[in-house]
Design a protein around this motif. Structure first.
Motif, PDB file in Angstrom:
ATOM      1  N   ALA A  62       2.986   2.250 -10.409  1.00  0.00           N
ATOM      2  CA  ALA A  62       2.526   2.305  -9.355  1.00  0.00           C
ATOM      3  C   ALA A  62       1.124   2.623  -9.205  1.00  0.00           C
ATOM      4  CB  ALA A  62       2.944   3.473  -8.496  1.00  0.00           C
ATOM      5  N   GLU A  63       0.477   2.710 -10.669  1.00  0.00           N
ATOM      6  CA  GLU A  63      -0.829   2.334 -11.032  1.00  0.00           C
ATOM      7  C   GLU A  63      -1.606   1.025 -11.413  1.00  0.00           C
ATOM      8  OE1 GLU A  63      -0.800   4.850 -14.972  1.00  0.00           O
ATOM      9  OE2 GLU A  63      -1.179   6.569 -13.921  1.00  0.00           O
ATOM     10  N   LEU A  64      -0.618   0.112 -11.681  1.00  0.00           N
ATOM     11  CA  LEU A  64      -1.190  -1.342 -11.959  1.00  0.00           C
ATOM     12  C   LEU A  64      -0.962  -2.479 -10.479  1.00  0.00           C
ATOM     13  CD1 LEU A  64       1.335  -2.149 -14.892  1.00  0.00           C
ATOM     14  CD2 LEU A  64      -0.791  -2.384 -14.910  1.00  0.00           C
ATOM     15  N   LEU A  65      -0.182  -1.516  -9.881  1.00  0.00           N
ATOM     16  CA  LEU A  65      -0.770  -1.921  -8.694  1.00  0.00           C
ATOM     17  C   LEU A  65      -1.283  -1.738  -7.037  1.00  0.00           C
ATOM     18  CD1 LEU A  65       3.297  -1.742  -7.199  1.00  0.00           C
ATOM     19  CD2 LEU A  65       1.946  -4.292  -8.024  1.00  0.00           C
TER      20      LEU A  65
ATOM     21  N   THR B 145       0.615  -0.860  -0.188  1.00  0.00           N
ATOM     22  CA  THR B 145      -0.411  -0.129  -0.167  1.00  0.00           C
ATOM     23  C   THR B 145       0.975   0.992   0.135  1.00  0.00           C
ATOM     24  OG1 THR B 145       0.223  -0.221   2.205  1.00  0.00           O
ATOM     25  CG2 THR B 145      -2.030  -1.219   0.798  1.00  0.00           C
ATOM     26  N   ARG B 146       1.878   1.227   0.582  1.00  0.00           N
ATOM     27  CA  ARG B 146       3.123   2.599  -0.062  1.00  0.00           C
ATOM     28  C   ARG B 146       3.750   2.184  -0.601  1.00  0.00           C
ATOM     29  NH1 ARG B 146       1.762   1.059   5.323  1.00  0.00           N
ATOM     30  NH2 ARG B 146       3.790   0.253   5.891  1.00  0.00           N
ATOM     31  N   TYR B 147       4.136   2.575  -1.998  1.00  0.00           N
ATOM     32  CA  TYR B 147       5.675   2.415  -2.976  1.00  0.00           C
ATOM     33  C   TYR B 147       6.270   3.805  -2.915  1.00  0.00           C
ATOM     34  CZ  TYR B 147       7.021   0.664  -7.607  1.00  0.00           C
ATOM     35  OH  TYR B 147       8.088   1.600  -8.817  1.00  0.00           O
TER      36      TYR B 147
ATOM     37  N   PRO C 136      -6.591   3.439   1.462  1.00  0.00           N
ATOM     38  CA  PRO C 136      -5.490   3.827  -0.118  1.00  0.00           C
ATOM     39  C   PRO C 136      -4.241   3.012  -0.541  1.00  0.00           C
ATOM     40  CG  PRO C 136      -4.755   5.095   1.327  1.00  0.00           C
ATOM     41  CD  PRO C 136      -5.950   4.429   2.471  1.00  0.00           C
ATOM     42  N   PHE C 137      -3.890   3.973  -1.875  1.00  0.00           N
ATOM     43  CA  PHE C 137      -2.787   3.078  -1.650  1.00  0.00           C
ATOM     44  C   PHE C 137      -2.121   4.098  -2.565  1.00  0.00           C
ATOM     45  CE2 PHE C 137       0.841   2.151  -5.339  1.00  0.00           C
ATOM     46  CZ  PHE C 137       1.413   1.451  -4.714  1.00  0.00           C
ATOM     47  N   ARG C 138       0.035   4.854  -1.989  1.00  0.00           N
ATOM     48  CA  ARG C 138       0.496   5.631  -1.444  1.00  0.00           C
ATOM     49  C   ARG C 138       1.483   5.668  -2.610  1.00  0.00           C
ATOM     50  NH1 ARG C 138      -1.868   5.575   3.312  1.00  0.00           N
ATOM     51  NH2 ARG C 138      -3.367   7.650   4.024  1.00  0.00           N
ATOM     52  N   TYR C 139       1.919   6.494  -3.413  1.00  0.00           N
ATOM     53  CA  TYR C 139       3.050   6.194  -4.107  1.00  0.00           C
ATOM     54  C   TYR C 139       4.343   7.938  -4.111  1.00  0.00           C
ATOM     55  CZ  TYR C 139       5.889   6.855  -8.390  1.00  0.00           C
ATOM     56  OH  TYR C 139       6.646   6.591  -9.598  1.00  0.00           O
ATOM     57  N   ALA C 140       5.390   6.942  -4.268  1.00  0.00           N
ATOM     58  CA  ALA C 140       6.515   8.417  -3.840  1.00  0.00           C
ATOM     59  C   ALA C 140       7.333   8.263  -4.919  1.00  0.00           C
ATOM     60  CB  ALA C 140       7.018   8.185  -2.791  1.00  0.00           C
ATOM     61  N   ASN C 141       7.993   8.808  -5.831  1.00  0.00           N
ATOM     62  CA  ASN C 141       8.782   9.348  -6.841  1.00  0.00           C
ATOM     63  C   ASN C 141      10.600   9.731  -6.658  1.00  0.00           C
ATOM     64  OD1 ASN C 141      11.046   8.854  -9.082  1.00  0.00           O
ATOM     65  ND2 ASN C 141       8.798   7.846 -10.200  1.00  0.00           N
ATOM     66  N   LEU C 142      11.159   9.216  -6.088  1.00  0.00           N
ATOM     67  CA  LEU C 142      12.930  10.608  -5.618  1.00  0.00           C
ATOM     68  C   LEU C 142      13.516   9.979  -6.415  1.00  0.00           C
ATOM     69  CD1 LEU C 142      12.703   9.091  -1.809  1.00  0.00           C
ATOM     70  CD2 LEU C 142      11.061  10.841  -2.648  1.00  0.00           C
ATOM     71  N   ALA C 143      13.568   9.543  -7.615  1.00  0.00           N
ATOM     72  CA  ALA C 143      14.491   9.545  -8.571  1.00  0.00           C
ATOM     73  C   ALA C 143      13.975  10.362  -9.688  1.00  0.00           C
ATOM     74  CB  ALA C 143      13.889   8.601  -9.791  1.00  0.00           C
ATOM     75  N   VAL C 144      15.591  10.860  -9.645  1.00  0.00           N
ATOM     76  CA  VAL C 144      16.357  12.233 -10.178  1.00  0.00           C
ATOM     77  C   VAL C 144      17.336  11.809 -11.573  1.00  0.00           C
ATOM     78  CG1 VAL C 144      17.920  14.993 -10.111  1.00  0.00           C
ATOM     79  CG2 VAL C 144      15.352  13.606  -8.032  1.00  0.00           C
TER      80      VAL C 144
END
Length: 655
Positions: free
Chosen positions: A428-431, A396-398, A439-447
């Protein structure tokens, strides 16, 4: 393709292995593939082999089970047959003796092999009273499947069993069902009157009558009021079973229309075996519109939807078995509802669709074999199978970590100008789409332009502060592009990152690096391959889920790469997202990829300027000044964004 199939058993003895081989031969031929069958000779073969060339070898019957034949062919003989046919891949159907010999011959000729796990011979050794041989049998099965290029397992239970034996490169591949032959329309009142003249409800079993099938457990149903027990099949246990169940109807072996009529004539199908890797007769009963009561272990777990189209009873609990059958024979409305659900549940499980999937596995094996041979020359271990299904749980937290690939550069599909999507966003959308929780929460820390040290110093601390339960790590390409690379130090940093996340209890999706199939990339191929060897070791030792993109041959194809020559187009990001989803156990991920590709063609705008002025010179200028494209760029999702889940949509519809 040219496919050589080595079958441990074959006609005229019909069983699950033989039946599967015949279906595969038919549909491979219809798709234009050429086939060779190598199998034991046990009598005249009159059935249609759909154009396959057959090489039937001298065999001897197994003393305790004469229907099973054993071939002791020399590897040189099998090698000559394979060399003459020149196959693209060798298909090993339920390999054990002949399969091992064929595997040795295929290895000598550097032909990729796909081993189909179909018979639980370890359990059979126990059932036949030779427990002292069980360890030897298990060891042989493990060695055989580890040596094969790819192993296909029919169920989640058999996948876990093989993983417990140390087998790698396992993919799920089930069995098809002929929903025309096995259908409710074949229910015949005259047949039912003949076997149950008193109008009893018919409880039936279909399969071999042998100890490993545990047909004796049906004694729990022998005196169930208002029922007639019908047993279809033959085997060494039949005389003892006939004595034990004097009131049951024994039909002997049935096939074709007679078998379809019998299955459709049942009111309830019962399957008591606890050592089934799949359970083909269960599928055939479901297709016939017959609810199933099966033991809750092994293959039936993936076939029977308990309380929908049947019941799964507690293994070994014969009182529970009796209660489940009594529940269905005593409730006409429930039985009819289960019957409708049974038929509907097998729609789409056709042999045509399964054989199409099989060809995809063949193609993956061909690609893996090339990688294996290349890595063997470098002294590295073979990579894991691409997209091996190893789901750990419901996340639930990716949080996604990495560089420009994970940030999503050049994937502008359905995004506002100047914004990018990327494979991690898609994953993230697929999961979220397949999650019943919320809820399903998603963060993207890539730069973009980040290196491994940036992940250690910046992204890992920020990620751990978010307390994720799933973290993806795709990093290292920018380090490997440097003039010099201190590989031990680089690998140690990656391992420390994975260990830091795993220490919190979160799962890690560790992703190998990959290159386009361009002449210039060959200069870096050895460096990337060496790095990936270490990533595979780290994944194994740290308990991470490995997404081995180096083993996905399609990712090297130039149409998947953007015009800057170093990033992926939208189609490349889609491919990674769905391979990652498959690795994480998202159901039907490959089929969803095909659908996504069909519905969303790339709409990338033509870039302005030439590659030299647009991409190469700015990169050189930044390097000279000690700067990177990521300077001043912040992570696009530094905190969690919330995505709608399947559970959210279902709750919305009910309110």
């Amino acid at each position: 393709m040219r496919v050589a199939l080595l079958a441990e058993s074959f006609l005229p003895h019909m069983n699950g292995v033989t039946g599967s081989v015949l279906h595969v031969l038919r549909h491979l031929a219809e798709a234009g593939h050429e086939t060779l069958v190598i199998a034991p000779k046990a009598g005249d073969v009159t059935a249609d082999l759909h154009g396959a060339r057959a090489e039937l070898l001298r065999s001897v019957p197994l003393p305790s089970y004469p229907e099973v034949r054993v071939v002791f062919a020399r590897a040189a003989r099998l090698g000559a047959l394979l060399r003459d046919f020149d196959p693209d891949v060798v298909h090993l159907a339920s390999p054990f003796v002949l399969g091992w010999q064929g595997l040795a011959a295929a290895d000598a000729l550097k032909i990729p092999s796909v081993a189909i796990y179909q018979t639980d011979v370890v359990a059979y050794a126990q059932k036949y009273g030779v427990p002292h041989a069980t360890a030897l049998v298990a060891g042989h099965v493990a060695r055989l499947h580890r040596r094969a290029t790819l192993t296909l397992a029919p169920s989640s239970a058999s996948t876990r069993q093989l993983e417990g034996l140390g087998v790698d490169r396992i993919r799920r591949w089930g069995r098809g069902v002929d929903a025309v032959r096995f259908a409710p329309e074949h229910r015949d009142a005259a047949w039912r009157d003949a076997v149950a003249p008193g109008g009893e409800r018919i409880v039936g079993y279909v399969g071999r009558l042998a100890p490993e099938k545990q047909v004796d457990d049906l004694r729990a149903l022998a005196d169930l009021p208002g029922t007639r027990l019908v047993i279809v099949g033959d085997g060494p246990s039949r005389p003892a079973l006939e004595r034990a169940f004097p009131d049951a109807v024994f039909t002997g072996h049935l096939s074709g229309a007679a078998l379809a009529q019998a299955l459709a004539g049942f009111d309830v199908f019962v399957h008591p075996g606890e050592s089934e890797t799949f359970g083909q007769t269960i599928q055939e009963a479901l297709a016939s519109g017959v609810p199933v009561v099966a033991t809750g272990v092994g293959g039936p777990l993936d076939l029977v939807r308990s309380s929908v189209d049947g019941w799964l009873y507690r293994p070994g609990d014969l009182d529970d078995l009796r209660a489940r059958v009594a529940d269905l024979v005593g409730d006409d409305a429930k039985r009819r509802a289960f019957a409708r659900a049974a038929r509907n549940g097998v729609q789409g499980r056709t042999w045509e669709a399964l054989t199409c999937d099989l060809v995809g596995h063949y193609e993956d094996a061909v690609a893996l074999r090339r990688i294996d041979d290349s890595l063997l020359r470098r002294g590295g271990p073979r990579p894991a199978a691409p997209a091996a299904s190893r789901a750990r749980g419901r996340w639930t937290r990716y949080v996604a970590l990495g560089d420009s690939l994970t940030e999503g550069l050049c994937d502008a599909s359905r995004m506002p100008a100047g914004q990018f999507r990327g494979w991690a966003d898609r994953l993230a959308e697929l999961l979220a789409h397949t999650s019943d929780a919320g809820p399903f929460r998603y963060a993207n820390l890539a730069v973009r332009s980040r290196r491994v040290r940036h992940v250690i110093d910046e992204q890992i601390p920020d990620a751990l502060a978010l307390e994720p339960d799933l973290v993806s790590i795709l990093i290292g390409a920018n380090d490997l592009l440097a003039p010099t690379v201190v590989m031990p130090a680089l690998v140690a940093e990656v391992e420390s990152a994975v260990r830091a996340v795993r220490r919190t209890g979160a799962d890690v999706l560790l992703v190998t690096t990959f290159l386009p199939r361009r002449p210039a990339a060959r200069l870096l191929a050895r460096r990337f391959a060496t790095y990936n060897v270490h990533l595979r070791r780290i994944a194994h030792e740290q308990g991470a889920i490995l997404l081995d993109l180096e083993a996905v041959a399609d990712l090297g194809e130039l149409p998947l790469w953007a015009d800057d020559l170093v990033h992926l187009r939208s189609s490349g990001h889609r491919l990674i997202a769905y391979r990652a989803a498959e690795a994480l156990g998202v159901p039907d991920a490959r089929a969803l990829l095909d659908l996504d590709e069909a519905l969303h063609a790339d709409t990338d705008e033509a870039p302005r300027g030439t590659w030299l002025t647009r991409d190469a010179l700015p990169w050189v200028w930044r390097r000279v000044r000690g700067r990177t494209a990521g300077d001043g760029i912040r992570a696009k999702h530094a905190g969690y964004v919330e995505l709608p889940t399947r559970g959210d949509r279902q709750r919305a519809r009910t309110t």
